[in-house]
Design a protein around this motif. Structure first.
Motif, mmCIF file in Angstrom:
data_model
loop_
_atom_site.group_PDB
_atom_site.id
_atom_site.type_symbol
_atom_site.label_atom_id
_atom_site.label_comp_id
_atom_site.label_asym_id
_atom_site.label_seq_id
_atom_site.Cartn_x
_atom_site.Cartn_y
_atom_site.Cartn_z
ATOM 1 N N VAL A 2 -38.264 58.359 -100.573
ATOM 2 C CA VAL A 2 -39.309 58.937 -99.732
ATOM 3 C C VAL A 2 -38.703 60.107 -98.948
ATOM 4 N N PRO A 3 -39.333 61.264 -98.932
ATOM 5 C CA PRO A 3 -38.729 62.456 -98.304
ATOM 6 C C PRO A 3 -38.367 62.277 -96.839
ATOM 7 N N VAL A 4 -39.144 61.507 -96.082
ATOM 8 C CA VAL A 4 -38.892 61.406 -94.646
ATOM 9 C C VAL A 4 -37.671 60.540 -94.333
ATOM 10 N N VAL A 5 -37.215 59.737 -95.293
ATOM 11 C CA VAL A 5 -36.097 58.818 -95.064
ATOM 12 C C VAL A 5 -34.777 59.574 -95.154
ATOM 13 N N SER A 6 -33.999 59.463 -94.082
ATOM 14 C CA SER A 6 -32.694 60.123 -94.047
ATOM 15 C C SER A 6 -31.567 59.154 -94.396
ATOM 16 N N ALA A 7 -31.626 57.938 -93.899
ATOM 17 C CA ALA A 7 -30.585 56.941 -94.173
ATOM 18 C C ALA A 7 -31.162 55.551 -93.944
ATOM 19 N N ILE A 8 -30.506 54.564 -94.567
ATOM 20 C CA ILE A 8 -30.926 53.167 -94.428
ATOM 21 C C ILE A 8 -29.701 52.345 -94.069
ATOM 22 N N GLN A 9 -29.890 51.436 -93.130
ATOM 23 C CA GLN A 9 -28.770 50.624 -92.657
ATOM 24 C C GLN A 9 -29.214 49.173 -92.548
ATOM 25 N N ASP A 10 -28.479 48.282 -93.219
ATOM 26 C CA ASP A 10 -28.718 46.841 -93.075
ATOM 27 C C ASP A 10 -27.375 46.136 -92.948
ATOM 28 N N SER A 11 -27.413 44.821 -92.813
ATOM 29 C CA SER A 11 -26.194 44.065 -92.546
ATOM 30 C C SER A 11 -25.207 44.160 -93.699
ATOM 31 N N ARG A 14 -26.630 39.256 -85.735
ATOM 32 C CA ARG A 14 -27.646 38.199 -85.754
ATOM 33 C C ARG A 14 -29.050 38.774 -85.674
ATOM 34 N N GLN A 15 -29.193 39.909 -85.001
ATOM 35 C CA GLN A 15 -30.504 40.560 -84.951
ATOM 36 C C GLN A 15 -30.893 41.148 -86.304
ATOM 37 N N MET A 16 -29.888 41.494 -87.104
ATOM 38 C CA MET A 16 -30.181 42.088 -88.400
ATOM 39 C C MET A 16 -30.384 41.044 -89.492
ATOM 40 N N LYS A 17 -29.778 39.871 -89.329
ATOM 41 C CA LYS A 17 -29.940 38.818 -90.326
ATOM 42 C C LYS A 17 -29.884 37.458 -89.636
ATOM 43 N N ARG A 18 -30.996 36.732 -89.732
ATOM 44 C CA ARG A 18 -31.068 35.424 -89.095
ATOM 45 C C ARG A 18 -30.600 34.336 -90.051
ATOM 46 N N GLU A 19 -30.279 33.169 -89.452
ATOM 47 C CA GLU A 19 -29.839 32.036 -90.263
ATOM 48 C C GLU A 19 -30.976 31.492 -91.120
ATOM 49 N N THR A 20 -32.210 31.724 -90.703
ATOM 50 C CA THR A 20 -33.367 31.229 -91.464
ATOM 51 C C THR A 20 -33.657 32.066 -92.700
ATOM 52 N N GLY A 21 -33.010 33.222 -92.833
ATOM 53 C CA GLY A 21 -33.196 34.025 -94.032
ATOM 54 C C GLY A 21 -33.865 35.364 -93.803
ATOM 55 N N GLU A 22 -34.603 35.509 -92.689
ATOM 56 C CA GLU A 22 -35.233 36.813 -92.423
ATOM 57 C C GLU A 22 -34.157 37.852 -92.105
ATOM 58 N N SER A 23 -34.431 39.074 -92.492
ATOM 59 C CA SER A 23 -33.469 40.150 -92.239
ATOM 60 C C SER A 23 -34.201 41.396 -91.756
ATOM 61 N N ARG A 24 -33.477 42.231 -91.054
ATOM 62 C CA ARG A 24 -34.014 43.465 -90.489
ATOM 63 C C ARG A 24 -33.175 44.642 -90.984
ATOM 64 N N THR A 25 -33.867 45.656 -91.507
ATOM 65 C CA THR A 25 -33.211 46.860 -91.991
ATOM 66 C C THR A 25 -33.683 48.053 -91.163
ATOM 67 N N THR A 26 -32.759 48.868 -90.716
ATOM 68 C CA THR A 26 -33.101 50.060 -89.940
ATOM 69 C C THR A 26 -33.206 51.262 -90.880
ATOM 70 N N ILE A 27 -34.349 51.964 -90.779
ATOM 71 C CA ILE A 27 -34.583 53.156 -91.591
ATOM 72 C C ILE A 27 -34.618 54.357 -90.657
ATOM 73 N N PHE A 28 -33.715 55.285 -90.862
ATOM 74 C CA PHE A 28 -33.659 56.500 -90.049
ATOM 75 C C PHE A 28 -34.533 57.568 -90.709
ATOM 76 N N VAL A 29 -35.442 58.144 -89.916
ATOM 77 C CA VAL A 29 -36.422 59.093 -90.453
ATOM 78 C C VAL A 29 -36.169 60.481 -89.885
ATOM 79 N N ARG A 30 -36.467 61.492 -90.718
ATOM 80 C CA ARG A 30 -36.225 62.880 -90.333
ATOM 81 C C ARG A 30 -37.249 63.420 -89.353
ATOM 82 N N ASP A 31 -38.439 62.820 -89.331
ATOM 83 C CA ASP A 31 -39.525 63.319 -88.485
ATOM 84 C C ASP A 31 -40.294 62.130 -87.937
ATOM 85 N N SER A 32 -40.679 62.206 -86.672
ATOM 86 C CA SER A 32 -41.426 61.111 -86.036
ATOM 87 C C SER A 32 -42.929 61.332 -86.070
#
Length: 459
Positions: free
Chosen positions: A218-227, A257-275
């Motif tokens: 996707v053009p607006v995505v600059s970088a992606i960061q996960d655990s 722990r905020q990025m990956k919980r013991e229950t299996g849910e995970s959070r990924t941060t997507i850095f965008v070029r424009d808001s």
């Protein structure tokens, strides 16, 4: 002031809340109250020998219909499922009703009790030249009249080319530290802001990688960061035992722990070029396509703001069309009831101002956001008011324009000058509002008076 205090008192009494839309009630009420007061003051200047009650009686019925269209138009928003809009529609409609009650019920009573206050319009103190009030006698050339009608055809094109988008950064002026920090981050790191992508525990790591690979396109995505990417970056070219030690220590940190919980849910941060919400739209659409069952979803304040600024203005624009249709119905009914000719001319002249500003917004590339919707609500609330005053003047249409055209000009001038105060605001959107509102008011008056007179000669 009394109208605003009364309405806000009712809101407090019944538990109403102040939000981004109900904050717009005060300028809307101020415009409505100023319009009625200017017409009353103009009548006092023209006929000072009339009693104060006779002055108010001359405008009770016309102002009732101008308030009725506003009340019903805003009350129609109450059926919308969005609570924010429904609440705004209810209190805006109540505000229009309260304004009429205060002006034509409370104010005459107070002037009867305190007669000295009845001299609120004094001809000797009036500094405007007589030529200002006589400007309505000017007539447009034939070619100018037909040229103005082309606005309606272009306005239809403009309505389908309006862009609904906004950005929280655009709330602040260019020199604000928040905008400077965002600009610095974009220049040095390639991104302006970030959003979060939440994965449920049902999504395998392999599927997560597939989704993230698609989102990187996707053009607006600059970088992606996960655990897992953080671990891979930190442990790169490290011995296996060192990698295991780093991994064991990292998983104990609060950030991990905020990025990956013991229950299996995970959070990924997507850095965008424009808001900007328009730039984020392809990213949101791609996520909805990749996760139709809500296996993953975007979240964060930027996503919430984009969702809000896209849905709310669109619904408000549709409601404004409903209000304009109501105005057309009232004008046609009153023209038929009073046996006034040129009903089509009255309708076209009343709609010309909003159509012209719609075209102006499309040509200038102004986005549809909350501030431009506030601007549109003021113009829609005023649309048809002059036509109703002309119809119910107890004389022919020419006489109505002659009698109350000066008041329309005075009202337009006072509102235009007053609205320039918005240009003194620290925030950026009120500056646009302060410039566009005088242009909109002048265009509405141009249509209500001069286009109407030109069409009366042709229809």
């Amino acid at each position: 002031l009394v109208t605003a205090l009364s309405l806000f008192g009712l809101m407090g009494w019944f538990g109403g809340t102040m939000d981004v839309l109900t904050n717009c009630l005060f300028p809307m009420l101020s415009v409505a109250a100023l319009e009625d007061f200017v017409f009353l003051a103009h009548e006092r200047l023209k006929r000072p020998d009339r009693s104060i009650l006779e002055t108010f009686e001359a405008f009770v019925v016309p102002s009732f219909f101008t308030s009725l269209t506003t009340v019903v138009g805003f009350f129609s928003l109450c059926i919308v499922k969005e609570p924010l809009i429904a609440r705004f529609g209810f209190w805006a409609g109540m505000g229009a009703a309260v304004e009429y009650a205060v002006t034509f019920w409370l104010l005459p009573s107070l002037l009867q009790i305190f007669p000295s206050l009845a001299n609120f319009a004094n001809r000797d103190r009036c500094w405007l030249p007589r030529s200002f009030y006589d400007m309505h006698s000017f007539s447009l050339p034939r070619k100018a009249t037909f040229t103005m009608l082309s606005v309606f055809f272009l306005g239809y094109w403009a309505f389908h080319h309006l862009k609904v988008h906004d950005s929280p950064l655009k709330l602040f002026p260019s020199g604000n530290p928040i905008r400077e920090a965002a600009a610095y981050a974009k220049k040095t790191r390639g991104w302006e802001s970030s959003v979060d992508l939440l994965f449920s525990d049902l999504v395998s790591e392999k599927r997560q990688d597939e989704i993230l690979e698609e989102l990187e396109k996707v053009p607006v995505v600059s970088a992606i960061q996960d655990s897992r990417r953080i671990l891979a970056e930190i442990t790169r070219e490290k011995p296996p035992l060192t990698q295991e030690l780093i991994r064991r220590e990292l998983v104990r940190t609060q950030v991990f722990r905020q990025m990956k919980r013991e229950t299996g849910e995970s959070r990924t941060t997507i850095f965008v070029r424009d808001s900007d919400s328009a730039s984020l739209a392809p990213l949101r659409a791609r996520v909805e396509k990749l996760c139709p069952g809500q296996e993953c979803s975007l979240t964060g304040s930027l996503i919430a703001y984009a969702d809000f600024t896209e849905r709310i203005p669109s619904i408000l624009l549709e409601s404004f069309l409903t209000s304009l249709a109501l105005v057309i119905g009232v004008i046609l009914f009153l023209a038929w009831q009073e046996q006034v000719p040129h009903a089509i001319a009255l309708v076209l002249s009343s709609l010309w101002g909003p159509a012209f500003m719609l075209l102006s917004m499309a040509l200038l590339g102004l986005p549809v956001n909350l501030m431009t919707c506030m601007f549109a609500s003021v113009l829609v609330g005023l649309a048809g008011d002059n036509a109703i005053q002309f119809i119910l003047n107890r004389s022919d249409l020419e006489g109505g324009i002659s009698e109350r055209g000066g008041a329309s000009l005075l009202c337009c001038g006072m509102m235009s000058v007053t609205s320039l105060l918005f240009c003194l605001s620290y925030f950026e959107p009120p500056h646009v509002f302060g410039v566009m509102l005088p242009i909109g008011l002048i265009s509405c008056t141009l249509g209500d008076i001069w286009l109407l007179k030109g069409l009366m000669r042709k229809i």
